[in-house]
Design a protein around this motif. Structure first.
Motif, PDB file in Angstrom:
ATOM      1  N   TRP A  12      -4.223   2.710 -13.803  1.00 30.18           N
ATOM      2  CA  TRP A  12      -4.224   2.067 -12.101  1.00 30.18           C
ATOM      3  C   TRP A  12      -4.454   0.402 -11.442  1.00 30.18           C
ATOM      4  N   LEU A  13      -5.708  -0.219 -12.427  1.00 28.86           N
ATOM      5  CA  LEU A  13      -5.059  -1.490 -11.877  1.00 28.86           C
ATOM      6  C   LEU A  13      -4.026  -2.431 -12.228  1.00 28.86           C
ATOM      7  N   ALA A  14      -3.420  -1.525 -13.602  1.00 27.51           N
ATOM      8  CA  ALA A  14      -1.691  -2.151 -13.721  1.00 27.51           C
ATOM      9  C   ALA A  14      -0.247  -1.675 -12.704  1.00 27.51           C
ATOM     10  N   TRP A  15      -0.999  -0.648 -12.000  1.00 26.41           N
ATOM     11  CA  TRP A  15      -0.377  -0.276 -10.887  1.00 26.41           C
ATOM     12  C   TRP A  15       1.082  -0.977 -10.470  1.00 26.41           C
ATOM     13  N   CYS A  16       0.069  -1.680  -9.292  1.00 30.25           N
ATOM     14  CA  CYS A  16       0.839  -2.646  -8.735  1.00 30.25           C
ATOM     15  C   CYS A  16       1.799  -3.846  -9.311  1.00 30.25           C
ATOM     16  N   PRO A  17       0.609  -4.675 -10.497  1.00 28.98           N
ATOM     17  CA  PRO A  17       1.660  -5.280 -11.048  1.00 28.98           C
ATOM     18  C   PRO A  17       3.009  -4.859 -11.630  1.00 28.98           C
ATOM     19  N   ALA A  18       3.343  -4.071 -12.102  1.00 31.80           N
ATOM     20  CA  ALA A  18       4.305  -3.604 -13.215  1.00 31.80           C
ATOM     21  C   ALA A  18       5.526  -2.844 -12.451  1.00 31.80           C
ATOM     22  N   LEU A  19       4.525  -3.114 -10.623  1.00 28.26           N
ATOM     23  CA  LEU A  19       6.186  -2.676 -10.074  1.00 28.26           C
ATOM     24  C   LEU A  19       6.869  -4.163 -10.131  1.00 28.26           C
ATOM     25  N   LYS A 454      -2.249   3.202  -0.793  1.00 30.71           N
ATOM     26  CA  LYS A 454      -2.524   4.213  -0.789  1.00 30.71           C
ATOM     27  C   LYS A 454      -2.403   4.043  -2.993  1.00 30.71           C
ATOM     28  N   VAL A 455      -1.717   3.333  -3.139  1.00 26.33           N
ATOM     29  CA  VAL A 455      -2.584   2.558  -4.586  1.00 26.33           C
ATOM     30  C   VAL A 455      -3.495   2.782  -4.240  1.00 26.33           C
ATOM     31  N   ALA A 456      -4.487   1.429  -3.549  1.00 27.76           N
ATOM     32  CA  ALA A 456      -5.554   0.760  -3.201  1.00 27.76           C
ATOM     33  C   ALA A 456      -6.865   2.030  -3.518  1.00 27.76           C
ATOM     34  N   LEU A 457      -6.721   3.008  -2.887  1.00 33.50           N
ATOM     35  CA  LEU A 457      -7.411   3.941  -2.682  1.00 33.50           C
ATOM     36  C   LEU A 457      -8.046   5.041  -3.935  1.00 33.50           C
ATOM     37  N   VAL A 458      -6.503   4.869  -4.227  1.00 32.31           N
ATOM     38  CA  VAL A 458      -6.137   5.823  -5.522  1.00 32.31           C
ATOM     39  C   VAL A 458      -7.719   5.075  -7.269  1.00 32.31           C
ATOM     40  N   ALA A 495     -14.729  12.758  -3.592  1.00 36.51           N
ATOM     41  CA  ALA A 495     -13.802  14.130  -3.118  1.00 36.51           C
ATOM     42  C   ALA A 495     -12.964  13.297  -1.640  1.00 36.51           C
ATOM     43  N   VAL A 496     -13.901  12.635  -0.679  1.00 35.50           N
ATOM     44  CA  VAL A 496     -13.314  12.961   0.331  1.00 35.50           C
ATOM     45  C   VAL A 496     -12.003  11.053   0.012  1.00 35.50           C
ATOM     46  N   LEU A 497     -11.939  10.281  -0.596  1.00 36.26           N
ATOM     47  CA  LEU A 497     -10.911   9.825  -0.835  1.00 36.26           C
ATOM     48  C   LEU A 497      -9.682   9.955  -1.634  1.00 36.26           C
ATOM     49  N   MET A 498      -9.949  11.517  -2.242  1.00 37.24           N
ATOM     50  CA  MET A 498      -8.730  12.112  -2.658  1.00 37.24           C
ATOM     51  C   MET A 498      -8.343  12.513  -1.575  1.00 37.24           C
ATOM     52  N   VAL A 499      -8.893  13.183  -0.147  1.00 37.99           N
ATOM     53  CA  VAL A 499      -9.022  14.357   0.294  1.00 37.99           C
ATOM     54  C   VAL A 499      -7.372  13.094   1.551  1.00 37.99           C
TER      55      VAL A 499
END
Length: 513
Positions: A12-19, A454-458, A495-499
């Motif tokens: 998940w930390l690599a998600w944004c650079p991969a974009l 969304k990416v930051a929350l995940v 759970a709150v963050l997933m909501v």
């Protein structure tokens, strides 16, 4: 276990650079619904009478609200409209040929995903003798009043009045009424969240859960509640979308025949139908039965004491076979679908409904988008639904004062969870590249900014998961005070963050690109 959690976080930390890496090698994808050609073109000076205005869109569209409104020097002109090709081209005919004056055509059309847009095409008609050899003079117009429009490049026209500039478009003002938007977001949030929780809970129960009959009963309640919530969310979505197509854009007109008929022509209507059918399927096919298990899973490393210590009155832990004495220390049960074929069809209906909603409806290349969307939805369901159901089981056992068996369930869930998080990231990158044209749209468009939230929350959820796996879960079955309370706090935050992630996803569907 720690290595698995570390890999989850790294993905998940690599998600944004991969974009940005993928964007650098990808060609632009024409994912946006837009007006690609207008005849007469915007800003053109036309000699002679004009008996028709032709608008060509990048995909089939459906008029919303008033549809097409033509005015001459600020005064309304009566028009009729029709489409010869299923909505990609719309022909607007004034009651009488336009022979002179300045004209403005305001169009309001919904994309295949029911995302409404408006725009303006302004042109001047002069008598043929007054303007010999007149040529087109492109003149960009302003977006819809009361909201921010965004320029969409127009394709060159083959006519002499070709428009080389851009058509100013934006979200329709009627569709942005507060009540309609709130109902729409609430409906999507309920239906999206319930689908992920219901499908993910079923996958967790059928592939990971080994425990008691009470655990299986909890899953059944979970799945049926998800079915009811999906149905409620779909009804709210239907009301909001029908309001977009109504004459005045209000909820009061959503039940009108005109609004429902216009909505029925869009793929989103089929998606809502799939959700309602899937909701009924969860209620009918979500029944699970307890199956006695043997072999190496019958008594796990962390299972015997846990299962024996969980009170299950008034029902026994397992049903012993004929001629066999009950032995809670040696036997456990797992969930099995009562109607596996119907349950599989139900999951397919619910997952398939995502293909007919949101910006992925018009994204290209279609095969890649469909594969990525299905993979992203299934992976997100396995992760979100599995984590929340796991938390419910752990907290329920802890409240009973029994050992939670957290270590065993965490080990069993680590493999599907890791695969789900990895697949969610890869599919998310593919969908983002298909929907956005360039990296700068991640910060310059509302869709890109919501996606970054969304990416930051995940990412935060992944960090909490890493903390749970390394610090909290391994100590739950130890006689150390405070472990259960720590779990409850961290799981509550997770759970709150997933909501919140689900809510951001609901907003993302209608955000502008």
């Amino acid at each position: 276990m720690r290595g698995v959690a570390r890999w989850v976080l790294l993905v998940w930390l690599a998600w944004c650079p991969a974009l940005f890496v993928v964007f650098g090698f990808a060609s632009p994808a024409a994912a946006h619904f837009k007006l690609v050609k207008a005849v007469p073109a915007d800003g053109a000076r036309v000699s002679g009478a004009v008996g028709e205005v032709r608008l060509t869109f990048s995909a089939p569209g459906t008029p919303t609200g008033a549809g097409f409104r033509l005015s001459r020097d600020g005064e309304a002109v009566a028009v009729t409209s029709h489409t010869p090709d299923g909505g990609r081209t719309w022909l607007v005919h004034p009651a009488a040929p336009l022979t002179g004056g300045e004209f403005a055509l305001r169009w309001s059309v919904a994309a295949p995903d029911a995302h409404p847009l408006t725009g303006d095409v302004a042109f001047t008609v002069v008598p043929s003798a007054a303007a010999p050899g007149a040529t087109a003079t492109p003149r960009p117009t302003a977006g819809s009043p009361g909201h921010a429009g965004h320029g969409v490049p127009g394709l060159p026209s083959a006519s002499p009045s070709a428009h080389a500039g851009g058509h100013a478009v934006g979200h329709t003002a009627d569709a942005e009424q507060g009540a309609v938007r709130f109902v729409g977001v609430a409906g999507r949030w309920l239906s999206y969240g319930a689908i992920l929780l219901g499908v993910g809970g079923l996958v967790f129960a059928l592939t990971t859960l080994v425990g008691t009959r009470r655990d299986i009963q909890l899953v059944q309640v979970w799945v049926r509640a998800a079915g009811l919530t999906v149905a409620a969310g779909a009804v709210l979505e239907l009301a909001a979308l029908a309001a977009v197509f109504s004459a005045d854009g209000g909820l009061a007109s959503a039940a009108g025949t005109q609004a429902l008929t216009a909505l029925s022509r869009t793929p989103v209507a089929a998606g809502l139908g799939l959700r309602l059918a899937g909701a009924a399927g969860l209620l009918v096919a979500g029944s699970l039965e307890a199956a006695l298990i043997r072999g190496r899973h019958a008594v796990g490393r962390h299972a015997a004491a846990t299962v024996a210590g969980i009170p299950t009155d008034p029902q026994p832990l397992v049903v012993p076979t004929v001629g066999e004495a009950p032995d809670d220390d040696a036997h456990r049960v797992r969930a099995r679908a009562v109607r596996p074929v119907l349950l599989g069809v139900t999951v397919a209906l619910l997952v398939g409904s995502f293909l007919l909603d949101g910006h992925t409806v018009t994204a290209r290349p279609r095969m890649i988008v469909v594969a990525a969307d299905v993979a992203h939805t299934l992976a997100a369901a396995v992760w979100v639904g599995g984590v929340l159901l796991l938390a419910a089981l752990l907290l329920g056992r802890a409240r009973l004062g029994a050992p939670t068996g957290a270590a065993e369930m965490a080990v069993r869930f680590s493999v599907p969870a890791t695969a789900a998080v990895t697949l969610t990231g890869v599919a998310g990158v593919a969908l983002t590249v298909a929907i956005l044209d360039r990296p700068g749209h991640l910060v310059s468009t509302s869709w890109g900014r919501v996606l970054l939230v969304k990416v930051a929350l995940v990412a935060v959820v992944a960090v909490i998961g890493l903390y749970n796996s390394r610090r909290v879960v391994p100590r739950l079955d130890d006689p150390v005070p405070g472990g259960t309370r720590r779990l409850r706090r961290t799981v509550l935050v997770e759970a709150v963050l997933m909501v919140a992630v689900l809510l951001v996803t609901a907003i993302l569907v209608n955000a502008g690109t």
